[in-house]
Design a protein around this motif. Sequence first.
Motif, PDB file in Angstrom:
ATOM      1  N   VAL A  54      -9.030 -16.280   4.527  1.00  0.00           N
ATOM      2  CA  VAL A  54      -9.106 -15.346   5.656  1.00  0.00           C
ATOM      3  C   VAL A  54      -7.709 -14.927   6.105  1.00  0.00           C
ATOM      4  CG1 VAL A  54      -9.696 -15.171   8.106  1.00  0.00           C
ATOM      5  CG2 VAL A  54     -11.355 -16.096   6.495  1.00  0.00           C
ATOM      6  N   LEU A  55      -6.798 -15.882   6.204  1.00  0.00           N
ATOM      7  CA  LEU A  55      -5.434 -15.568   6.628  1.00  0.00           C
ATOM      8  C   LEU A  55      -4.749 -14.627   5.634  1.00  0.00           C
ATOM      9  CD1 LEU A  55      -4.191 -19.062   7.890  1.00  0.00           C
ATOM     10  CD2 LEU A  55      -4.655 -17.035   9.274  1.00  0.00           C
ATOM     11  N   MET A  56      -4.929 -14.898   4.346  1.00  0.00           N
ATOM     12  CA  MET A  56      -4.295 -14.060   3.325  1.00  0.00           C
ATOM     13  C   MET A  56      -4.923 -12.674   3.262  1.00  0.00           C
ATOM     14  SD  MET A  56      -3.439 -16.675   0.209  1.00  0.00           S
ATOM     15  CE  MET A  56      -2.484 -18.161   0.510  1.00  0.00           C
ATOM     16  N   ALA A  57      -6.232 -12.608   3.494  1.00  0.00           N
ATOM     17  CA  ALA A  57      -6.899 -11.298   3.532  1.00  0.00           C
ATOM     18  C   ALA A  57      -6.383 -10.475   4.707  1.00  0.00           C
ATOM     19  CB  ALA A  57      -8.410 -11.478   3.635  1.00  0.00           C
ATOM     20  N   THR A  58      -6.078 -11.163   5.808  1.00  0.00           N
ATOM     21  CA  THR A  58      -5.522 -10.482   6.980  1.00  0.00           C
ATOM     22  C   THR A  58      -4.131  -9.929   6.683  1.00  0.00           C
ATOM     23  OG1 THR A  58      -6.727 -11.990   8.446  1.00  0.00           O
ATOM     24  CG2 THR A  58      -4.896 -10.756   9.407  1.00  0.00           C
ATOM     25  N   ILE A  59      -3.331 -10.742   5.995  1.00  0.00           N
ATOM     26  CA  ILE A  59      -1.940 -10.355   5.724  1.00  0.00           C
ATOM     27  C   ILE A  59      -1.844  -9.303   4.618  1.00  0.00           C
ATOM     28  CG2 ILE A  59       0.301 -11.189   4.904  1.00  0.00           C
ATOM     29  CD1 ILE A  59      -0.461 -13.931   6.158  1.00  0.00           C
ATOM     30  N   TYR A  60      -2.567  -9.530   3.510  1.00  0.00           N
ATOM     31  CA  TYR A  60      -2.377  -8.691   2.325  1.00  0.00           C
ATOM     32  C   TYR A  60      -3.393  -7.555   2.179  1.00  0.00           C
ATOM     33  CZ  TYR A  60       0.824 -12.399   0.943  1.00  0.00           C
ATOM     34  OH  TYR A  60       1.856 -13.300   0.912  1.00  0.00           O
ATOM     35  N   LEU A  61      -4.596  -7.743   2.753  1.00  0.00           N
ATOM     36  CA  LEU A  61      -5.621  -6.710   2.604  1.00  0.00           C
ATOM     37  C   LEU A  61      -5.878  -5.938   3.900  1.00  0.00           C
ATOM     38  CD1 LEU A  61      -8.227  -8.632   0.387  1.00  0.00           C
ATOM     39  CD2 LEU A  61      -6.354  -7.139  -0.348  1.00  0.00           C
ATOM     40  N   GLY A  62      -5.183  -6.329   4.959  1.00  0.00           N
ATOM     41  CA  GLY A  62      -5.331  -5.617   6.226  1.00  0.00           C
ATOM     42  C   GLY A  62      -6.621  -5.905   6.949  1.00  0.00           C
ATOM     43  N   GLU A  63      -7.329  -6.979   6.584  1.00  0.00           N
ATOM     44  CA  GLU A  63      -8.565  -7.333   7.278  1.00  0.00           C
ATOM     45  C   GLU A  63      -8.225  -7.959   8.627  1.00  0.00           C
ATOM     46  OE1 GLU A  63     -11.155  -9.660   4.858  1.00  0.00           O
ATOM     47  OE2 GLU A  63     -11.149  -8.237   3.197  1.00  0.00           O
ATOM     48  N   SER A  64      -9.137  -7.836   9.586  1.00  0.00           N
ATOM     49  CA  SER A  64      -8.870  -8.314  10.947  1.00  0.00           C
ATOM     50  C   SER A  64      -9.093  -9.820  11.069  1.00  0.00           C
ATOM     51  CB  SER A  64      -9.772  -7.584  11.943  1.00  0.00           C
ATOM     52  OG  SER A  64     -11.140  -7.803  11.623  1.00  0.00           O
TER      53      SER A  64
END
Length: 310
Positions: free
Chosen positions: A262-272
Amino acid sequence: MNKKTWIIYIMLFIATATWGSAFIAGKIAVQSFEPATVAFLRFLGAAVLLFPLMWIMEKNQKKPTLKDYGLFAVLGLTGIALYNICFFIATKQAPVIKSSLFIASNPVLIVLLSGLFLKEKITRNHIIGMVIALTGAAFIITDGHILTLFTLGFETIDFVLLGAVISWALYSVVGKVVLKKYSAVESTTYAVAFGTVFLAPFAFAETTWQDITQANVSTWVAIAHMSIFVTVVSFIMYYYGIKEVGAAKASIFINVMPVSAVLMATIYLGESFTLAHGIGAAFVLSGVFIGTNTRLFKRKIQVVNITEYR
């Protein structure tokens, strides 16, 4: 808790957190290749790196017996080939909520199998920590709407998800047996080698040479990341952790994976990153702390040896 134990726990935390990055790298890689091909290329690259590493690090290598090769083949079949095949099939056909929760439930089965077959002690803090960490993982996966889990229903794909969970649990438990004779590097190297062989027919059947030549740089960088960090570095650390603290305790750290993803998706994929994610992460970290801190609860729950009643 001594300094060595803390180092082992940090290694397990880093290993399982790194596995979370596989979701990001895998999402990039499957844009060019089918899932089995991504898995094959990942482990082929890892095998190429692991064998020289093993020859350098292990000066007094033991010559595997036929039985040992059989155990290595089981590791390659379960944790490398079957797990990845089941996981990638499920990610294409099952809801993310359901597939993620199935994978997060891995520690439960690992603890049970470790108690029954390895005679590891299942402590009260194991169980409490596991329940809290699993609750946190479910909170993250469902974005705080845990009740939605009851509306998903049972489908045929659930057998595939169950196959992934059983495969990884067997990999962890059989790995503990192998680690009594071989180092983490040796065990990982042979398991990856056998798993690569098992994955090869699927990759050759679904991929053409044109697919290879047309893959972009991002795809190869993603596969290289999975080969080097997600497989070579993290698998060795995870196996070393199993050897030192046992499969049951090491498995609790698997719940760190969805937090990392979840943290990496937030950082790299722009997910909230939502409040539910933060609450879930706090639950997971609390569960890992409780499950690995033996001083919190000292009473142990003995696992019944079922062979005594036959």
